[in-house]
Motif scaffolding. Structure first.
Motif, mmCIF file in Angstrom:
data_model
loop_
_atom_site.group_PDB
_atom_site.id
_atom_site.type_symbol
_atom_site.label_atom_id
_atom_site.label_comp_id
_atom_site.label_asym_id
_atom_site.label_seq_id
_atom_site.Cartn_x
_atom_site.Cartn_y
_atom_site.Cartn_z
ATOM 1 N N PRO A 102 68.105 69.984 77.911
ATOM 2 C CA PRO A 102 67.687 69.975 79.312
ATOM 3 C C PRO A 102 67.054 68.644 79.704
ATOM 4 C CG PRO A 102 66.121 71.220 78.002
ATOM 5 C CD PRO A 102 67.261 70.848 77.080
ATOM 6 N N PHE A 103 67.134 68.309 81.004
ATOM 7 C CA PHE A 103 66.438 67.113 81.468
ATOM 8 C C PHE A 103 64.947 67.385 81.594
ATOM 9 C CE2 PHE A 103 67.632 69.047 85.578
ATOM 10 C CZ PHE A 103 66.436 68.986 86.273
ATOM 11 N N LEU A 127 64.898 76.100 81.385
ATOM 12 C CA LEU A 127 65.519 74.893 80.862
ATOM 13 C C LEU A 127 66.467 74.388 81.948
ATOM 14 C CD1 LEU A 127 66.373 76.361 77.357
ATOM 15 C CD2 LEU A 127 64.329 75.095 78.035
ATOM 16 N N ALA A 128 66.258 73.154 82.415
ATOM 17 C CA ALA A 128 66.988 72.651 83.578
ATOM 18 C C ALA A 128 67.997 71.566 83.186
ATOM 19 C CB ALA A 128 66.011 72.119 84.608
ATOM 20 N N TYR A 129 69.201 71.660 83.762
ATOM 21 C CA TYR A 129 70.321 70.790 83.425
ATOM 22 C C TYR A 129 70.981 70.232 84.680
ATOM 23 C CZ TYR A 129 69.918 73.284 79.020
ATOM 24 O OH TYR A 129 69.431 73.825 77.858
ATOM 25 N N VAL A 130 71.575 69.055 84.558
ATOM 26 C CA VAL A 130 72.492 68.525 85.555
ATOM 27 C C VAL A 130 73.874 68.678 84.930
ATOM 28 C CG1 VAL A 130 73.245 66.493 86.844
ATOM 29 C CG2 VAL A 130 70.801 66.880 86.431
ATOM 30 N N VAL A 131 74.773 69.403 85.624
ATOM 31 C CA VAL A 131 76.075 69.731 85.031
ATOM 32 C C VAL A 131 77.209 69.300 85.962
ATOM 33 C CG1 VAL A 131 77.554 71.574 84.145
ATOM 34 C CG2 VAL A 131 75.076 71.710 83.831
ATOM 35 N N PRO A 132 78.039 68.353 85.518
ATOM 36 C CA PRO A 132 79.221 68.002 86.306
ATOM 37 C C PRO A 132 80.212 69.168 86.344
ATOM 38 C CG PRO A 132 78.734 66.295 84.683
ATOM 39 C CD PRO A 132 77.881 67.483 84.352
ATOM 40 N N VAL A 133 80.805 69.388 87.503
ATOM 41 C CA VAL A 133 81.869 70.376 87.661
ATOM 42 C C VAL A 133 83.086 69.650 88.219
ATOM 43 C CG1 VAL A 133 80.350 72.374 87.915
ATOM 44 C CG2 VAL A 133 81.024 71.119 89.925
ATOM 45 N N PRO A 151 73.517 62.556 96.839
ATOM 46 C CA PRO A 151 72.259 62.694 96.098
ATOM 47 C C PRO A 151 71.023 62.470 96.981
ATOM 48 C CG PRO A 151 73.843 61.517 94.765
ATOM 49 C CD PRO A 151 74.466 61.670 96.122
ATOM 50 N N MET A 152 71.083 61.510 97.900
ATOM 51 C CA MET A 152 69.935 61.243 98.773
ATOM 52 C C MET A 152 69.681 62.422 99.720
ATOM 53 S SD MET A 152 68.755 58.570 97.518
ATOM 54 C CE MET A 152 67.468 58.164 98.665
ATOM 55 N N LEU A 170 62.290 69.969 91.357
ATOM 56 C CA LEU A 170 63.196 70.044 90.209
ATOM 57 C C LEU A 170 64.499 69.309 90.517
ATOM 58 C CD1 LEU A 170 63.345 71.264 87.352
ATOM 59 C CD2 LEU A 170 64.468 73.245 88.363
ATOM 60 N N MET A 171 65.013 69.459 91.736
ATOM 61 C CA MET A 171 66.224 68.751 92.157
ATOM 62 C C MET A 171 66.009 67.238 92.048
ATOM 63 S SD MET A 171 69.316 68.766 93.631
ATOM 64 C CE MET A 171 69.543 70.258 94.578
ATOM 65 N N ARG A 172 64.907 66.733 92.584
ATOM 66 C CA ARG A 172 64.639 65.294 92.528
ATOM 67 C C ARG A 172 64.506 64.808 91.087
ATOM 68 N NH1 ARG A 172 61.782 66.902 96.909
ATOM 69 N NH2 ARG A 172 59.791 66.991 95.804
ATOM 70 N N ALA A 173 63.837 65.589 90.243
ATOM 71 C CA ALA A 173 63.678 65.205 88.837
ATOM 72 C C ALA A 173 65.027 65.152 88.131
ATOM 73 C CB ALA A 173 62.737 66.181 88.118
ATOM 74 N N GLY A 174 65.888 66.123 88.405
ATOM 75 C CA GLY A 174 67.210 66.145 87.779
ATOM 76 C C GLY A 174 68.063 64.978 88.217
ATOM 77 N N LEU A 175 68.069 64.698 89.511
ATOM 78 C CA LEU A 175 68.868 63.567 90.006
ATOM 79 C C LEU A 175 68.325 62.244 89.496
ATOM 80 C CD1 LEU A 175 69.592 64.836 93.629
ATOM 81 C CD2 LEU A 175 71.143 64.812 91.640
#
Length: 182
Positions: A102-103, A127-133, A151-152, A170-175
């Motif tokens: 996780p990030f 547990l937080a992830y950034v996942v490409p689809v 993203p902005m 959480l979104m900002r942290a992941g990006l």
């Protein structure tokens, strides 16, 4: 002497009834996975971020991330894939890494002020992830809509204000973790 072998576990035993879940939530932290679905270009740079719209536990409509519990006996990878498919549809084709790390680990508390992340129902560890689809995403289950944003836009205060429980942070942290916020 007769064998006292324990019977094989029920494959659906990871599910709790509503009453059991409420009881457990009052006593123990619950493990979750959360995912920020993204689209990337050929170099792996995030070009779009998928944000779900759904009915929140409070009954309001809110923007959110792919999220769900990890069942007993289920690997993190399997839970992540299951929730991505459940929320985005079977043709989303998430690209899970070989070693899903996780990030961040977000800790949700039922009482405001203990953390930036809150969940009035429970104490949860996510547990937080950034996942490409790479496929076609069609929201299912309780997801009403999936909106693709830059993203902005996804990291903006306007979108963050529409998210519950600190998920905007959480979104900002992941990006930021994948270099999508410059």
């Amino acid at each position: 002497m007769a064998s006292t072998r324990t019977p094989d576990p029920d494959p659906d035993s990871g599910w709790l009834s509503d009453e059991e879940l409420a009881s457990v939530r009052r006593r123990l932290p619950i493990c979750y996975v959360e995912a920020i679905p993204v689209r990337t270009d050929g170099l792996g740079v995030v070009t779009e971020v998928g944000v779900l719209l759904r009915v929140a536990p409070s009954g309001s409509i809110a923007r959110t991330l792919v999220s769900g519990r990890v069942m007993f006996g289920e690997s993190i990878r399997t839970a992540l894939f299951r929730h991505l498919e459940k929320d985005l549809g079977p043709m989303a084709f998430p690209q899970l890494p070989s070693n899903p790390a996780p990030f961040t680990v977000a800790e949700y508390f039922p009482l405001p002020g203990a953390s930036v992340y809150t969940d009035e129902r429970q104490h949860a560890i996510s547990l937080a992830y950034v996942v490409p689809v790479t496929g076609t995403c069609e929201p299912r289950q309780d997801a009403l809509e999936l909106t693709w944003m830059t993203p902005m836009e996804a990291a903006s205060a306007a979108v963050s204000d529409e998210m519950e429980g600190g998920r905007g942070a959480l979104m900002r942290a992941g990006l930021a973790s994948v270099g999508a916020l410059l």
